[in-house]
Enzyme design. Sequence first.
Site, PDB file in Angstrom:
ATOM      1  CG  ASP A 152      55.541  49.085  87.439  1.00  0.00           C
ATOM      2  OD1 ASP A 152      55.423  49.816  86.431  1.00  0.00           O
ATOM      3  OD2 ASP A 152      56.081  47.960  87.391  1.00  0.00           O
ATOM      4  CB  ILE A 153      52.846  53.739  85.078  1.00  0.00           C
ATOM      5  CG1 ILE A 153      51.580  54.398  84.508  1.00  0.00           C
ATOM      6  CG2 ILE A 153      53.894  53.487  84.008  1.00  0.00           C
ATOM      7  CD1 ILE A 153      51.793  55.825  84.057  1.00  0.00           C
ATOM      8  CG  ASN A 196      63.766  59.016  73.252  1.00  0.00           C
ATOM      9  OD1 ASN A 196      63.568  58.874  72.045  1.00  0.00           O
ATOM     10  ND2 ASN A 196      64.184  58.013  74.024  1.00  0.00           N
ATOM     11  N   GLY A 250      64.289  54.358  82.325  1.00  0.00           N
ATOM     12  CA  GLY A 250      63.192  54.850  83.165  1.00  0.00           C
ATOM     13  C   GLY A 250      61.858  54.209  82.845  1.00  0.00           C
ATOM     14  CB  VAL A 251      58.416  55.556  83.104  1.00  0.00           C
ATOM     15  CG1 VAL A 251      58.352  56.744  82.198  1.00  0.00           C
ATOM     16  CG2 VAL A 251      57.051  54.915  83.270  1.00  0.00           C
ATOM     17  CG  ASP A 252      60.680  55.198  76.600  1.00  0.00           C
ATOM     18  OD1 ASP A 252      59.786  54.471  76.132  1.00  0.00           O
ATOM     19  OD2 ASP A 252      61.435  55.895  75.898  1.00  0.00           O
ATOM     20  N   GLY A 301      62.821  62.519  85.751  1.00  0.00           N
ATOM     21  CA  GLY A 301      63.878  61.512  85.916  1.00  0.00           C
ATOM     22  C   GLY A 301      65.098  61.939  85.123  1.00  0.00           C
ATOM     23  CE1 TYR A 350      65.419  63.204  78.020  1.00  0.00           C
ATOM     24  CE2 TYR A 350      63.194  63.941  77.534  1.00  0.00           C
ATOM     25  CZ  TYR A 350      64.346  63.284  77.156  1.00  0.00           C
ATOM     26  OH  TYR A 350      64.437  62.727  75.908  1.00  0.00           O
TER      27      TYR A 350
HETATM   28  N1  AR6 Z   1      56.122  53.510  86.772  1.00  0.00           N
HETATM   29  C1  AR6 Z   1      55.941  54.820  87.106  1.00  0.00           C
HETATM   30  N2  AR6 Z   1      56.943  55.724  87.133  1.00  0.00           N
HETATM   31  C2  AR6 Z   1      58.179  55.287  86.802  1.00  0.00           C
HETATM   32  C3  AR6 Z   1      58.460  53.947  86.422  1.00  0.00           C
HETATM   33  C4  AR6 Z   1      57.362  53.034  86.421  1.00  0.00           C
HETATM   34  N3  AR6 Z   1      57.506  51.753  86.081  1.00  0.00           N
HETATM   35  N4  AR6 Z   1      59.789  53.852  86.159  1.00  0.00           N
HETATM   36  C5  AR6 Z   1      60.330  55.067  86.365  1.00  0.00           C
HETATM   37  N5  AR6 Z   1      59.372  55.936  86.758  1.00  0.00           N
HETATM   38  P1  AR6 Z   1      62.082  59.086  83.360  1.00  0.00           P
HETATM   39  P2  AR6 Z   1      61.970  61.641  81.866  1.00  0.00           P
HETATM   40  C6  AR6 Z   1      59.473  57.355  87.118  1.00  0.00           C
HETATM   41  O1  AR6 Z   1      63.556  59.186  83.451  1.00  0.00           O
HETATM   42  O2  AR6 Z   1      62.608  62.380  82.972  1.00  0.00           O
HETATM   43  C7  AR6 Z   1      63.952  57.773  78.996  1.00  0.00           C
HETATM   44  O3  AR6 Z   1      65.186  57.175  78.725  1.00  0.00           O
HETATM   45  C8  AR6 Z   1      60.821  57.908  87.501  1.00  0.00           C
HETATM   46  O4  AR6 Z   1      61.177  57.514  88.816  1.00  0.00           O
HETATM   47  O5  AR6 Z   1      61.495  57.775  83.019  1.00  0.00           O
HETATM   48  O6  AR6 Z   1      60.795  62.247  81.158  1.00  0.00           O
HETATM   49  C9  AR6 Z   1      63.247  58.283  77.753  1.00  0.00           C
HETATM   50  O7  AR6 Z   1      63.498  57.468  76.630  1.00  0.00           O
HETATM   51  C10 AR6 Z   1      60.550  59.401  87.390  1.00  0.00           C
HETATM   52  O8  AR6 Z   1      59.874  59.841  88.575  1.00  0.00           O
HETATM   53  O9  AR6 Z   1      61.485  60.150  82.267  1.00  0.00           O
HETATM   54  C11 AR6 Z   1      63.817  59.659  77.580  1.00  0.00           C
HETATM   55  O10 AR6 Z   1      65.054  59.636  76.904  1.00  0.00           O
HETATM   56  C12 AR6 Z   1      59.569  59.482  86.212  1.00  0.00           C
HETATM   57  O11 AR6 Z   1      59.102  58.151  85.996  1.00  0.00           O
HETATM   58  C13 AR6 Z   1      64.017  60.119  79.007  1.00  0.00           C
HETATM   59  O12 AR6 Z   1      64.190  58.934  79.783  1.00  0.00           O
HETATM   60  C14 AR6 Z   1      60.153  60.025  84.923  1.00  0.00           C
HETATM   61  O13 AR6 Z   1      61.490  59.585  84.756  1.00  0.00           O
HETATM   62  C15 AR6 Z   1      62.814  60.855  79.535  1.00  0.00           C
HETATM   63  O14 AR6 Z   1      63.120  61.371  80.796  1.00  0.00           O
END
Ligand code: AR6
Length: 201
Positions: free
Chosen positions: A40-41, A54, A62-64, A149, A151
Amino acid sequence: MMMNPATDSEGGVIDMSADGEQRYDAPPRIRGRVFVVRGDITQEHVDAIVNAANTTLLGGGGVDGAIHRAAGPELLAECRTIGGCRTGDAVITRGYRLPAKYVIHTVGPIWRGGNAGEAELLASCYSSSLKLAAEHGVHTLAFPSIGTGAYGYPVSKAAQIAIKAVTDCLQTDPSINEVRFVCFDERTLDAYERALSATGR
Ligand code: AR6
């Protein structure tokens, strides 16, 4: 007959043998500076973590979402003052309640099938983040898997772009000691491990 392996300009060995797949044995400058881990980052003890944000910078899932929850409301307050970020660009804020001093927010491309400049934009997320990190004296940095994720970027393609963009930047930037790819799930971890081992490390 013995043949000397092909080398690049910095002494990295290019191996075209074995299964015929081209492998690139990275030069010493890169070796030991790029790691792939599962986790978990938000828990990473590094100088900066990167957020897959975004264009509004006002948070999301997600991670955001995880980064904003862990950093606390001051992070959103600072993001509001920035006024947004273009796809492929990066901005930096403080880390507030996170163990990391900074958060670098970058915006990955939305996957539209691969012919809409997605690869260049994704590579730019990594290079822009590293540039900003170096400008702020960051020595250790953690990336999530940007774009794969919500996107929808295919993870094996994204992993190859991420590893290449980061290793290319590290060749010219000696100030970054360590880059960690922090993968949240097994499938992502596997893709990044494969992409990293294809570089010969
Ligand atoms: N630590 C590390 N990686 C993570 C964590 C965490 N705590 N949580 C999720 N991931 P995403 P995107 C992974 O959807 O595709 C948001 O709503 C996840 O499993 O977070 O760039 C933004 O506001 C996946 O492998 O990012 C944007 O609207 C990776 O992080 C949109 O999502 C990226 O998934 C961005 O989408």
